[in-house]
Design a protein around this motif. Structure first.
Motif, mmCIF file in Angstrom:
data_model
loop_
_atom_site.group_PDB
_atom_site.id
_atom_site.type_symbol
_atom_site.label_atom_id
_atom_site.label_comp_id
_atom_site.label_asym_id
_atom_site.label_seq_id
_atom_site.Cartn_x
_atom_site.Cartn_y
_atom_site.Cartn_z
ATOM 1 N N ASP A 227 49.495 43.458 49.267
ATOM 2 C CA ASP A 227 50.527 43.186 50.277
ATOM 3 C C ASP A 227 51.906 43.707 49.889
ATOM 4 O O ASP A 227 52.932 43.065 50.135
ATOM 5 C CB ASP A 227 50.613 41.675 50.556
ATOM 6 N N CYS A 228 51.927 44.905 49.263
ATOM 7 C CA CYS A 228 53.203 45.556 48.936
ATOM 8 C C CYS A 228 53.119 46.983 49.465
ATOM 9 O O CYS A 228 52.364 47.810 48.937
ATOM 10 C CB CYS A 228 53.470 45.547 47.436
ATOM 11 N N GLU A 229 53.876 47.271 50.515
ATOM 12 C CA GLU A 229 53.761 48.574 51.173
ATOM 13 C C GLU A 229 54.066 49.748 50.247
ATOM 14 O O GLU A 229 53.313 50.733 50.225
ATOM 15 C CB GLU A 229 54.680 48.622 52.396
ATOM 16 N N PRO A 230 55.147 49.716 49.426
ATOM 17 C CA PRO A 230 55.383 50.855 48.535
ATOM 18 C C PRO A 230 54.239 51.067 47.537
ATOM 19 O O PRO A 230 53.877 52.215 47.248
ATOM 20 C CB PRO A 230 56.690 50.473 47.819
ATOM 21 N N ALA B 5 51.093 50.287 48.013
ATOM 22 C CA ALA B 5 49.982 50.849 48.792
ATOM 23 C C ALA B 5 50.196 52.334 49.051
ATOM 24 O O ALA B 5 49.248 53.129 48.985
ATOM 25 C CB ALA B 5 49.841 50.092 50.108
ATOM 26 N N LYS B 6 51.446 52.744 49.332
ATOM 27 C CA LYS B 6 51.736 54.160 49.530
ATOM 28 C C LYS B 6 51.509 54.958 48.249
ATOM 29 O O LYS B 6 50.987 56.084 48.287
ATOM 30 C CB LYS B 6 53.179 54.340 50.000
ATOM 31 N N ASP C 167 60.085 44.519 45.353
ATOM 32 C CA ASP C 167 59.306 45.747 45.506
ATOM 33 C C ASP C 167 59.457 46.658 44.299
ATOM 34 O O ASP C 167 58.485 47.279 43.848
ATOM 35 C CB ASP C 167 59.720 46.484 46.777
ATOM 36 N N LEU D 115 45.645 47.784 43.409
ATOM 37 C CA LEU D 115 45.582 47.109 44.705
ATOM 38 C C LEU D 115 45.115 45.665 44.571
ATOM 39 O O LEU D 115 45.563 44.780 45.322
ATOM 40 C CB LEU D 115 44.643 47.867 45.643
ATOM 41 N N ASN E 137 47.782 55.336 47.819
ATOM 42 C CA ASN E 137 47.238 56.243 48.827
ATOM 43 C C ASN E 137 47.575 57.695 48.515
ATOM 44 O O ASN E 137 46.780 58.604 48.808
ATOM 45 C CB ASN E 137 47.761 55.868 50.204
#
Length: 267
Positions: A240-243, A245-246, A208, A235, A249
């Motif tokens: 498929d990497c939550e951090p 994506a945050k 990550d 993106l 966003n």
């Protein structure tokens, strides 16, 4: 209850029996203080203020004072503080305003060093560190595990994303994205890399952190790309990497505009 005989506690205040109140402390009507707290000498806790468990309220603090807002007319607004906070000497935290949230919120596990200030309607998360004389204007949002260096001033309505690290003597007029290291004043605000050390200490995986580093290069080190192009590319290349994506966003939802200017990398 260990209350010094010189402390002044309003009969309508609610102070848990396990809490210690030091000499000359003042606790006014409307205050609720939970178990195992320590209210140090000369502290003042006022207003509709609710304080959780195991907090230390330092000497000469002013907790729950009225907001510094000329429109405020003594409305019954609130301050809510969580558990396990260290609130050091001369800290001030003000209640909310009717025009804002109506409440100022401070989470749990925070360290607020000497002379720090949290203004009306702020929302401060958990495990935040504010170094000496750091100041939040009204309506500021500080996410979890942010570190704010000493003598830093944060403009009203600014957001600071989780795990951000703010260098001392900074002046924040724009939103600060999560996971980054940032310093500077107003139009000289610069992001100098990903907060790798803080992320490792907080248990982020090496993968990550690597992907956040890749995202940093696309968003902050690609001046030929417009912001929306950089976010879309991030993106597309790092799915498929939550951090990540945050991070994307945060930019997409910023109302004040988030810092994108890059400085000399610290990596």
């Amino acid at each position: 209850m260990n209350i010094h005989p010189t402390a002044v506690i309003d009969p309508e205040a609610q102070v848990h029996a396990s809490t210690t109140v030091g000499p000359y402390a003042v606790i006014e009507k409307g205050v609720v203080i939970g178990p195992d707290c320590v209210v140090c000498p000369h502290a003042v806790v006022t207003g509709l203020t609710t304080i959780g468990a195991r907090n230390t309220i330092g000497s000469f603090t002013n907790i729950g004072g009225p907001p510094q807002d000329l429109k405020y007319n003594n409305e019954p607004t609130r301050l809510v503080i969580g558990d396990d906070n260290q609130i050091r000497e001369y800290v001030s935290i003000h209640r909310g305003t009717p025009g804002g949230h109506g409440v100022t919120t401070v989470g749990s596990g925070n360290l607020l060093m000497a002379y720090t200030h949290i203004a009306h309607d702020c929302v401060v998360g958990d495990h935040v560190i504010m170094a000496n004389a750091a100041t939040l204007g009204g309506h500021v949002e500080v996410a979890d595990r942010v570190i704010i260096g000493g003598l830093t001033a944060v403009h009203q309505f600014v957001r600071i994303g989780e795990y951000a690290y703010i260098g001392g003597m900074s002046g924040l007029s724009k939103d600060v994205p999560p996971y980054v290291i940032m310093a500077g004043i107003r139009n000289q605000m610069r992001v100098t890399g990903i907060n790798r050390i803080g992320l490792r200490r907080s248990g982020f995986t090496a993968d990550d952190i690597k992907k956040l580093g890749q995202a940093y290069k696309i968003i902050f080190r690609s001046p030929e790309l417009l912001l929306q192009e950089a976010l879309a590319k991030t993106l597309a290349e790092i799915p498929d990497c939550e951090p990540v994506a945050k991070l994307v966003n945060f930019f997409a939802t910023s109302k004040r505009g988030a810092v994108r200017m890059a400085g000399d990398d610290e990596e």
